[in-house]
Design a protein around this motif. Structure first.
Motif, PDB file in Angstrom:
ATOM      1  N   ALA A  66      37.965  31.946  29.762  1.00 62.41           N
ATOM      2  CA  ALA A  66      38.033  33.003  30.828  1.00 62.41           C
ATOM      3  C   ALA A  66      39.010  34.166  30.414  1.00 62.41           C
ATOM      4  O   ALA A  66      38.537  35.098  30.587  1.00 62.41           O
ATOM      5  N   GLU A  67      40.277  33.619  29.791  1.00 62.19           N
ATOM      6  CA  GLU A  67      41.176  34.764  29.399  1.00 62.19           C
ATOM      7  C   GLU A  67      40.541  35.766  28.394  1.00 62.19           C
ATOM      8  O   GLU A  67      40.603  36.945  28.234  1.00 62.19           O
ATOM      9  N   GLN A  68      39.625  35.082  27.537  1.00 62.21           N
ATOM     10  CA  GLN A  68      39.051  35.884  26.184  1.00 62.21           C
ATOM     11  C   GLN A  68      37.956  36.651  26.836  1.00 62.21           C
ATOM     12  O   GLN A  68      37.550  37.816  26.264  1.00 62.21           O
ATOM     13  N   LEU A  69      37.403  36.354  27.666  1.00 62.04           N
ATOM     14  CA  LEU A  69      36.387  37.203  28.190  1.00 62.04           C
ATOM     15  C   LEU A  69      37.040  38.498  29.028  1.00 62.04           C
ATOM     16  O   LEU A  69      36.701  39.531  29.030  1.00 62.04           O
ATOM     17  N   TYR A  70      37.943  38.035  29.712  1.00 64.68           N
ATOM     18  CA  TYR A  70      38.736  39.164  30.253  1.00 64.68           C
ATOM     19  C   TYR A  70      39.299  40.173  29.288  1.00 64.68           C
ATOM     20  O   TYR A  70      39.204  41.491  29.290  1.00 64.68           O
ATOM     21  N   ARG A  71      39.652  39.443  28.345  1.00 64.96           N
ATOM     22  CA  ARG A  71      40.433  40.215  27.075  1.00 64.96           C
ATOM     23  C   ARG A  71      39.330  41.127  26.381  1.00 64.96           C
ATOM     24  O   ARG A  71      39.540  42.252  25.992  1.00 64.96           O
ATOM     25  N   ALA A  72      37.975  40.479  26.155  1.00 67.25           N
ATOM     26  CA  ALA A  72      36.916  41.289  25.583  1.00 67.25           C
ATOM     27  C   ALA A  72      36.704  42.290  26.327  1.00 67.25           C
ATOM     28  O   ALA A  72      36.402  43.599  26.014  1.00 67.25           O
ATOM     29  N   ALA A  73      36.476  42.318  27.749  1.00 70.20           N
ATOM     30  CA  ALA A  73      36.067  43.538  28.779  1.00 70.20           C
ATOM     31  C   ALA A  73      37.028  44.421  28.407  1.00 70.20           C
ATOM     32  O   ALA A  73      36.955  45.534  28.537  1.00 70.20           O
ATOM     33  N   SER A  74      38.379  44.128  28.557  1.00 72.92           N
ATOM     34  CA  SER A  74      39.594  45.207  28.486  1.00 72.92           C
ATOM     35  C   SER A  74      39.413  45.749  26.987  1.00 72.92           C
ATOM     36  O   SER A  74      39.585  46.882  26.833  1.00 72.92           O
ATOM     37  N   LEU A 130      28.525  44.324  32.384  1.00 73.51           N
ATOM     38  CA  LEU A 130      28.887  43.006  32.253  1.00 73.51           C
ATOM     39  C   LEU A 130      29.522  42.384  33.517  1.00 73.51           C
ATOM     40  O   LEU A 130      30.091  42.872  34.168  1.00 73.51           O
ATOM     41  N   GLY A 131      28.888  41.381  33.621  1.00 71.18           N
ATOM     42  CA  GLY A 131      29.061  40.540  34.830  1.00 71.18           C
ATOM     43  C   GLY A 131      28.015  40.414  35.919  1.00 71.18           C
ATOM     44  O   GLY A 131      27.100  41.236  35.624  1.00 71.18           O
ATOM     45  N   PRO A 132      28.098  39.698  36.782  1.00 76.47           N
ATOM     46  CA  PRO A 132      29.215  39.158  37.229  1.00 76.47           C
ATOM     47  C   PRO A 132      29.358  37.878  36.309  1.00 76.47           C
ATOM     48  O   PRO A 132      28.527  37.213  35.452  1.00 76.47           O
ATOM     49  N   ALA A 133      30.717  37.263  36.133  1.00 77.99           N
ATOM     50  CA  ALA A 133      31.078  36.087  35.532  1.00 77.99           C
ATOM     51  C   ALA A 133      31.263  34.624  36.581  1.00 77.99           C
ATOM     52  O   ALA A 133      31.768  35.183  37.396  1.00 77.99           O
ATOM     53  N   ARG A 134      30.610  33.826  36.246  1.00 78.69           N
ATOM     54  CA  ARG A 134      30.761  32.690  37.128  1.00 78.69           C
ATOM     55  C   ARG A 134      31.066  31.543  36.355  1.00 78.69           C
ATOM     56  O   ARG A 134      30.644  31.235  35.158  1.00 78.69           O
ATOM     57  N   LEU A 135      31.564  30.608  36.943  1.00 76.96           N
ATOM     58  CA  LEU A 135      31.819  29.078  36.373  1.00 76.96           C
ATOM     59  C   LEU A 135      30.862  28.211  37.078  1.00 76.96           C
ATOM     60  O   LEU A 135      30.625  27.920  38.313  1.00 76.96           O
ATOM     61  N   GLN A 136      30.107  27.436  36.354  1.00 77.23           N
ATOM     62  CA  GLN A 136      29.223  26.507  37.156  1.00 77.23           C
ATOM     63  C   GLN A 136      29.540  25.302  36.365  1.00 77.23           C
ATOM     64  O   GLN A 136      29.352  24.783  35.442  1.00 77.23           O
ATOM     65  N   GLU A 137      30.081  24.345  37.306  1.00 77.37           N
ATOM     66  CA  GLU A 137      30.528  22.923  37.103  1.00 77.37           C
ATOM     67  C   GLU A 137      29.250  21.929  37.177  1.00 77.37           C
ATOM     68  O   GLU A 137      28.451  21.929  38.188  1.00 77.37           O
ATOM     69  N   PRO A 150      46.812  24.333  38.015  1.00 72.60           N
ATOM     70  CA  PRO A 150      46.997  25.778  37.238  1.00 72.60           C
ATOM     71  C   PRO A 150      45.704  26.197  36.594  1.00 72.60           C
ATOM     72  O   PRO A 150      45.471  27.475  36.409  1.00 72.60           O
ATOM     73  N   GLU A 151      44.907  25.537  36.200  1.00 69.38           N
ATOM     74  CA  GLU A 151      43.960  25.673  35.021  1.00 69.38           C
ATOM     75  C   GLU A 151      42.817  26.380  36.066  1.00 69.38           C
ATOM     76  O   GLU A 151      42.164  27.537  35.636  1.00 69.38           O
ATOM     77  N   ALA A 152      42.662  25.937  37.198  1.00 69.95           N
ATOM     78  CA  ALA A 152      41.643  26.308  38.023  1.00 69.95           C
ATOM     79  C   ALA A 152      41.979  27.763  38.297  1.00 69.95           C
ATOM     80  O   ALA A 152      41.154  28.799  38.670  1.00 69.95           O
ATOM     81  N   ILE A 153      43.259  27.980  38.641  1.00 71.61           N
ATOM     82  CA  ILE A 153      43.591  29.010  39.097  1.00 71.61           C
ATOM     83  C   ILE A 153      43.686  30.261  37.940  1.00 71.61           C
ATOM     84  O   ILE A 153      43.267  31.420  38.365  1.00 71.61           O
ATOM     85  N   LEU A 154      43.869  29.773  36.995  1.00 70.63           N
ATOM     86  CA  LEU A 154      43.674  30.785  35.499  1.00 70.63           C
ATOM     87  C   LEU A 154      42.155  31.083  35.511  1.00 70.63           C
ATOM     88  O   LEU A 154      42.120  32.238  35.545  1.00 70.63           O
ATOM     89  N   VAL A 155      41.597  30.317  35.622  1.00 71.11           N
ATOM     90  CA  VAL A 155      39.912  30.520  35.375  1.00 71.11           C
ATOM     91  C   VAL A 155      39.632  31.355  36.364  1.00 71.11           C
ATOM     92  O   VAL A 155      38.825  32.494  36.182  1.00 71.11           O
ATOM     93  N   ALA A 156      39.915  31.259  37.672  1.00 70.01           N
ATOM     94  CA  ALA A 156      39.321  32.285  38.953  1.00 70.01           C
ATOM     95  C   ALA A 156      40.200  33.579  38.774  1.00 70.01           C
ATOM     96  O   ALA A 156      39.272  34.598  39.047  1.00 70.01           O
ATOM     97  N   ASP A 157      41.399  33.750  38.371  1.00 71.99           N
ATOM     98  CA  ASP A 157      42.309  34.976  38.230  1.00 71.99           C
ATOM     99  C   ASP A 157      41.425  35.726  37.053  1.00 71.99           C
ATOM    100  O   ASP A 157      41.094  36.785  37.268  1.00 71.99           O
ATOM    101  N   TYR A 158      41.229  35.166  35.910  1.00 67.34           N
ATOM    102  CA  TYR A 158      40.774  35.695  34.720  1.00 67.34           C
ATOM    103  C   TYR A 158      39.078  36.197  35.086  1.00 67.34           C
ATOM    104  O   TYR A 158      38.927  37.291  34.581  1.00 67.34           O
ATOM    105  N   LEU A 159      38.488  35.348  35.465  1.00 71.95           N
ATOM    106  CA  LEU A 159      36.930  35.687  35.905  1.00 71.95           C
ATOM    107  C   LEU A 159      36.883  36.826  36.850  1.00 71.95           C
ATOM    108  O   LEU A 159      36.309  37.800  36.690  1.00 71.95           O
ATOM    109  N   ALA A 160      37.981  36.915  37.791  1.00 70.20           N
ATOM    110  CA  ALA A 160      37.850  38.045  38.821  1.00 70.20           C
ATOM    111  C   ALA A 160      38.289  39.230  37.870  1.00 70.20           C
ATOM    112  O   ALA A 160      37.826  40.400  38.331  1.00 70.20           O
ATOM    113  N   ARG A 161      39.361  39.296  37.178  1.00 75.19           N
ATOM    114  CA  ARG A 161      39.585  40.387  36.176  1.00 75.19           C
ATOM    115  C   ARG A 161      38.478  40.909  35.495  1.00 75.19           C
ATOM    116  O   ARG A 161      38.285  42.065  35.312  1.00 75.19           O
TER     117      ARG A 161
END
Length: 153
Positions: free
Chosen positions: A135-143, A36-43, A15-26
């Motif tokens: 990731a959610e806060q990034l989306y919230r910031a853009a919103s 702003l963007g793109p946003a990416r996750l680098q592991e 679920p965490e990976a799904i949330l990260v991917a969803d919020y970064l896409a948003r």
């Protein structure tokens, strides 16, 4: 301005990976019109036992504004977070990175390298969940910056 979450460890789905991917896409969808963007996750994995903080420091692009998520960091409001991102974009920063450590957190050297220490309150959060929260806060910031109704004060 490009955004990256530089994080220790690999998400293996869930679920965490799904949330990260969803919020970064948003974030990308809303942020594109804001410069702003793109946003990416680098592991990042410490396979050679170099040290997690050293690997994170080495992954920071030249000239990037680096924010370390750290329990010692200052907690700020979502509007202040959006303002920080906007200010760095308006300064002409090409990159902004968020550093998420592993189970042992960050070293003093990484905290010294970071331009800002950011906390999600006094509690310690699992690093996989911290990614989703960020990731959610990034989306919230853009919103917030776009004037969308997602954020309510």
């Amino acid at each position: 301005m490009r955004i990256a979450i530089l994080a220790i460890g690999r998400q293996k789905g869930g679920p965490e990976a799904i949330l990260v991917a969803d919020y970064l896409a948003r974030f990308d969808a809303v942020g594109r019109g804001l410069g702003l963007g793109p946003a990416r996750l680098q592991e990042i994995e410490d396979k050679k036992r170099v040290g997690e903080s050293r690997l994170l420091i080495d992954a920071i692009p030249d000239g990037a504004f680096a924010v370390a998520l750290d329990e010692r960091g200052k907690a700020i409001s979502s509007r202040a977070f959006a303002g920080l991102i906007c200010a760095k974009r308006d300064e002409g920063r090409r990159d902004m990175v968020f550093l998420v450590g592993g189970a042992d957190g960050h070293t003093d050297a990484l905290r010294a390298r970071a331009d800002r220490l950011l906390g999600f309150g006094p509690m310690v959060w699992p690093h996989m969940l911290a990614r989703a929260m960020l990731a959610e806060q990034l989306y919230r910031a853009a919103s917030i910056l776009s004037g969308a109704p997602y954020h309510r004060d």
